[in-house]
Design an enzyme around this catalytic site. Structure first.
Site, PDB file in Angstrom:
ATOM      1  CE1 TYR A   1      -3.867   2.269   0.287  1.00 58.03           C
ATOM      2  CE2 TYR A   1      -2.696   3.230   2.148  1.00 58.03           C
ATOM      3  CZ  TYR A   1      -3.718   3.276   1.221  1.00 58.03           C
ATOM      4  OH  TYR A   1      -4.600   4.333   1.223  1.00 58.03           O
TER       5      TYR A   1
ATOM      6  CE  LYS B   1      -3.555   4.950  -2.105  1.00 57.16           C
ATOM      7  NZ  LYS B   1      -4.544   5.490  -3.064  1.00 57.16           N
TER       8      LYS B   1
END
Length: 249
Positions: free
Chosen positions: A157, A161
């Protein structure tokens, strides 16, 4: 004052959480909103909720595969064809995972990158096709505070990002010559279904690390999208705005 009056706006991940909050706030401020969701069923449910809240407004909904440029272009093209333009693209859809590094499979990592990075790239690319001749527009990409600081677990994650942040800054510098702004928003811990779906021990860790002693609400993030999409933010591009309540993972 309606900050985005008549601005044609697409919001991916618009059926719940931050995206759904953004849909409501943009409608409240005069935008012509279309939402993208993961499934047509989710889209239809969100459209019904919006219709109940805004019976006079026409909101379009689609469920394209965000990892397919052709699918995204088909949906974006329908919106642009209906209204004659596209003013604002909010690439908000994303998924998360908290698996520790040693347990992350190649398939899981690839899936996170496909949705969170390729999906944003495709959304931005398709929006650009609709904005470049008009020489105006705003592309807003949802990043995360974990893309800046990392996280204690779930490397996929924050990696995805961080990629969104890099894409945002690079693209923002490249296409400002076309008068198209590209801005990222990096939320902290937000009170959404995705956040609340974490295991109890992770939620406990979140709350301990929050100086504000509370999670942010989706509307607090959506309000920043509203500002960035408006002419009040005409000088802001190629950067990422953190909305995190001083949270550090």
């Amino acid at each position: 004052m309606n900050l985005v009056q008549d601005k044609v706006t697409i919001i991916t991940g618009g059926t719940r959480g931050i995206g759904f909050a953004a849909a409501k706030i943009f409608i409240d401020n005069g935008a012509k909103v279309s939402i993208f969701g993961e499934t047509q069923e989710e889209v239809d449910t969100a459209l019904a909720q919006l219709k109940e809240l805004y019976p006079e407004e026409e909101v379009l909904g689609f469920a394209p595969d965000l990892t397919s440029r052709d699918a995204v272009m088909a949906a974006v093209g329908q919106v642009a064809q209906k209204y004659g333009r596209l003013d604002v693209m909010i690439n908000n859809a994303g998924i998360t995972s908290n698996n520790v590094f040693s347990r992350v499979s190649e398939e899981e990592f690839k899936h996170i990158m496909d949705i969170n990075v390729t999906g944003v790239f495709n959304g931005a690319w398709c929006a650009y096709q609709c904005m470049k001749d008009a020489k105006k527009g705003v592309i807003i990409n949802t990043a995360s505070v974990t893309g800046i600081f990392g996280s204690l677990s779930g490397v996929g994650y924050p990696a995805s990002k961080a990629s969104v942040i890099g894409l945002t800054h690079g693209l923002g510098r490249e296409i400002i010559r076309k008068n198209i702004r590209v801005v990222g928003v990096a939320p902290g811990v937000v009170n959404t279904d995705m956040t609340n779906g974490n295991p109890p021990e992770i939620m406990e860790g979140y709350l301990k690390a929050l100086p504000m002693k509370r999670m942010l609400e989706p509307e607090e993030i959506a309000n920043v999208y509203l500002f960035l999409a408006s002419d009040l933010a005409s000088g802001i591009t190629a950067t990422t705005v953190s909305v995190d309540g001083a949270y550090r993972p």
